[in-house]
Design an enzyme around this catalytic site. Sequence first.
Site, PDB file in Angstrom:
ATOM      1  CB  SER A 152      -0.906  -0.083   1.374  1.00 28.77           C
ATOM      2  OG  SER A 152      -1.311   1.337   1.307  1.00 28.77           O
ATOM      3  CE1 TYR A 165      -3.966  -2.257   5.051  1.00 22.81           C
ATOM      4  CE2 TYR A 165      -3.416  -0.115   4.758  1.00 22.81           C
ATOM      5  CZ  TYR A 165      -3.665  -1.093   4.143  1.00 22.81           C
ATOM      6  OH  TYR A 165      -3.824  -1.347   2.906  1.00 22.81           O
TER       7      TYR A 165
END
Length: 270
Positions: A152, A165
């Site tokens: 990401s 995350y």
Amino acid sequence: MPRSQEPTIDATRPRPAAVITGASAGFGVEFARRFADRGYDVVLVARRRAPMDALATELEAAHGITAHVVPLDLTDADAAARLLARVDELGLDVRALVNNAGFGTYGAFAEADPARIAQEISLNVTAVTLLSRLFLPGLLAAGDGILVNVASTAAYQPGPYLAVYAATKAYVRSLTEALWQETRGTGLTVLALAPGPTQTEFFEAAGSEKFKVGQMLPVPEVVDVAFRALDRRNTPPSVVAGYRNRVTAVAAGLLPRRLTLAVAGRLTGE
Ligand SMILES: NC(=O)c1ccc[n+]([C@@H]2O[C@H](COP(=O)([O-])OP(=O)(O)OC[C@H]3O[C@@H](n4cnc5c(N)ncnc54)[C@H](OP(=O)(O)O)[C@@H]3O)[C@@H](O)[C@H]2O)c1
């Protein structure tokens, strides 16, 4: 001109197969479509069976390949081993693995549910690592294998209020780039894909739209970025989807850490 990663036609080998995790929604569905379009059988892995059954029917009809559905919770301790055993049982020639399943959580770390943190690390870190490890020998033996791990843009700087995350995605990027180097010259193509915010079920699962930081691209464009990178003669260790997201990722690495964190905190803060 053939694309470098298209499966080689060899009558003595079974059709190549691609294992795609998180194939019941979002990026995973698009990865499955692209591999099927390139003539791979696909192994669709996620917890929800119904959307994968529907996708399997679509892909078999459209591309004449075989789509296998493997409902599995990848946070189960033995999930990676069970998946490998299942593809062995099916007799598949796995020549691509896409570790795509993952989720995020929004909120202050001090208030985060410890059980959910453990699940997030289990899926985003442990499953990605063990699946990479267990499938790597076969992918290496294939001679033209592909390993894609979905990271990401959150991998490029810490993420206040999405701390776990961002840390898991920094891990995915680091692991994958290390494997890229370790396997150089083997014929295996390794890539970490770093999407920016993309409209999938991700935000619903994360419980917040605050993750929507950066340039938004449609799912097919993000997956295009991955395939364009895979098709290059010299696939890079990682690729960020979207020009503005690439600039931000580079800037985050160059700015003083305090400044990077201050900007990140302003963008994702409560
Ligand atoms: N969308 C974004 O903005 C964005 C940005 C950067 C990176 N990413 C990354 O892209 C990847 C795919 O996410 P997405 O955006 O496509 O989100 P999504 O639409 O929510 O899809 C997530 C997929 O992961 C599967 N999954 C979740 N928990 C699982 C578990 N315990 N075991 C097996 N499969 C599980 C889900 O299927 P089931 O629920 O059926 O299990 C689903 O197929 C993730 O790694 C995510 O971190 C997304």
